[in-house]
Design a protein around this motif. Sequence first.
Motif, short mmCIF file in Angstrom:
data_model
loop_
_atom_site.label_atom_id
_atom_site.label_comp_id
_atom_site.label_asym_id
_atom_site.label_seq_id
_atom_site.Cartn_x
_atom_site.Cartn_y
_atom_site.Cartn_z
N GLN A 37 -0.64 -7.89 -2.27
CA GLN A 37 -0.54 -6.42 -2.29
C GLN A 37 -0.01 -5.68 -3.68
O GLN A 37 0.01 -3.96 -3.55
CB GLN A 37 1.15 -6.53 -0.88
N VAL A 38 0.01 -5.97 -4.04
CA VAL A 38 0.59 -5.32 -5.53
C VAL A 38 -0.51 -4.21 -5.96
O VAL A 38 -0.03 -3.04 -6.47
CB VAL A 38 1.58 -6.32 -6.21
N VAL A 39 -1.92 -5.28 -5.83
CA VAL A 39 -3.03 -4.93 -6.24
C VAL A 39 -3.36 -3.54 -5.89
O VAL A 39 -4.26 -2.98 -5.81
CB VAL A 39 -3.75 -6.35 -6.93
N SER A 40 -3.31 -4.41 -4.52
CA SER A 40 -4.09 -3.82 -3.45
C SER A 40 -3.22 -2.51 -3.35
O SER A 40 -4.08 -1.24 -3.42
CB SER A 40 -4.01 -4.07 -1.84
N LEU A 41 -2.25 -1.95 -3.55
CA LEU A 41 -1.59 -0.96 -2.94
C LEU A 41 -1.67 -0.07 -4.51
O LEU A 41 -1.86 1.17 -4.12
CB LEU A 41 0.69 -0.98 -3.02
N LEU A 42 -2.10 -0.76 -5.37
CA LEU A 42 -2.32 0.26 -6.90
C LEU A 42 -4.16 0.44 -5.99
O LEU A 42 -3.87 1.68 -6.68
CB LEU A 42 -2.04 -1.18 -7.58
N GLY A 43 -4.33 -0.15 -6.29
CA GLY A 43 -6.01 0.58 -5.38
C GLY A 43 -6.21 1.18 -4.72
O GLY A 43 -6.67 2.78 -4.59
N ASP A 44 -5.10 1.88 -3.63
CA ASP A 44 -4.86 2.94 -2.57
C ASP A 44 -4.22 3.68 -3.51
O ASP A 44 -5.33 4.99 -2.79
CB ASP A 44 -3.57 1.82 -1.48
N GLN A 45 -3.56 3.48 -4.41
CA GLN A 45 -3.53 5.74 -4.48
C GLN A 45 -4.85 5.78 -5.88
O GLN A 45 -4.70 7.39 -5.87
CB GLN A 45 -1.95 4.49 -5.49
N VAL A 46 -5.79 4.86 -6.15
CA VAL A 46 -6.72 4.95 -6.93
C VAL A 46 -7.33 6.20 -6.21
O VAL A 46 -7.69 7.49 -6.53
CB VAL A 46 -7.52 3.94 -7.85
N THR A 47 -7.48 5.66 -4.82
CA THR A 47 -8.28 6.30 -3.99
C THR A 47 -8.19 7.84 -3.14
O THR A 47 -9.02 8.31 -3.03
CB THR A 47 -9.09 5.54 -2.75
N LEU A 48 -6.92 7.30 -3.16
CA LEU A 48 -5.87 9.08 -2.98
C LEU A 48 -6.91 9.89 -3.95
O LEU A 48 -6.59 11.21 -3.42
CB LEU A 48 -4.83 8.65 -2.98
N LEU A 49 -6.86 9.94 -5.13
CA LEU A 49 -7.04 10.61 -6.13
C LEU A 49 -8.81 10.97 -5.97
O LEU A 49 -9.21 12.04 -5.88
CB LEU A 49 -6.39 10.44 -6.96
N ALA A 50 -9.15 9.59 -5.72
CA ALA A 50 -10.50 9.75 -6.57
C ALA A 50 -11.61 10.04 -5.13
O ALA A 50 -12.82 10.86 -4.98
CB ALA A 50 -11.22 8.07 -6.67
#
Length: 434
Positions: A37-50
Amino acid sequence: MAERVGRVAVAEPSAAPERRRPLLRENLEFRRLWTGQVVSLLGDQVTLLALPLVAVLLLHAGAAQMGYLTAAGLAPNLLFALHAGAWVDRRRRRRRVMIAADLGRTGLLATIPLAYALGALTLAQLYLVAFLAGALSMLFSVSYATLFVAVVPRDRYVEGNALVHGARAFSFVAGPSLGGLLVQVLSAPAALVADAASFLWSALWLGRISPAEPPPDAPGRGQVTAGARFIRRSPIVRALLAATATINLFAFAFNALFVLYAVRWLRVPPGTLGAVLGAGAVGGLLGSALTGRLCRRIGFGPAFLLGCVLFPAPLLLIPLAGGSRPLVLAALFAAEFGSGVGVMVLDISIASILAALVPDRLRARVSGAYTLVNYGVRPLGALLGGALGGAVGPRPTLWIASCGALTGFLWLLRSPVPRLRALPAEPGRGGTTG
């Protein structure tokens, strides 16, 4: 169960716990779940911007089209949450549902850079990807409640939730910066590959755990609405939902105008605004570290009530901000930092209360019904903020929204929540009656 839902079963306070190893060291199953989940949550924040940048920079989307894109991602919570909860509760292996949701989101996000490379990317594809990914995220979320209690012992719910929400707060700090760097170096579509890879990472770690999941519920009439009926009959959960839905309604009205107000009225440069938002994430990290101690000192219910005040109250500093640039920035940093602390106290305490109170056989359905209301008010709040902003102006709207969010705690005052010192006992498990 039904005849006891209307009363408050409270677990007996335990003796002072003996010193134990941290949960991440002691519990291999939770460590693997958390690592994914640590990495998945980080990826979610990338998508919220990208993802919005793909729409704006490459497809030249306007304000209305950006609204449609946001709505597409939120719509599955309104359309499917109740049915998804009923379906998940009948599954024997909820973990496999979560793995399938991760793999599905990996494939969906990967189609965007592929279509861009082929010169075939359209707004219609972005809408479809946002909608389907939102549906899979909702399915993952309603399944997660059941898996969490299968992995984490009851007496360590707060520690487990603090670690999960602390990881989320960390993603708020690092994710936007990472996303901006990836967009700048690679391109917005290529940055989405990072989130696709993060879902694959989550699926791989979920595949490495084998918890003893609760047995599936038998099919029957009224399955879809069973979670809603439980919420209606439980004075604790009903009050929790009323408080959080009220806060979310006005918080999203506030969020709809915050960036506009900060940039155009307070003249805050975009780079400085990013640092201001980072202060909220730092506050979230502090809140996740302190919530366990707070719950032990004042009780779980009072901690949640305190979070319902600490989250929205600092936001009053934003429409209050004025004067010199240092004073304006000090008010914004204090508001975001204080709100970040408050939201973690709120989130961790309520997650622990619900994990203890909701019966295993109803977890996904209660999560689905709760999601329907708690997430359903968010787009309504954004629409409310936009309408009020157009009618009375951004600053008065921010006053209305922050004061409105602050009223959420009023739902708790006549409920059993302020009297919850220990975690409530699940109906049917016994315990003393408060």
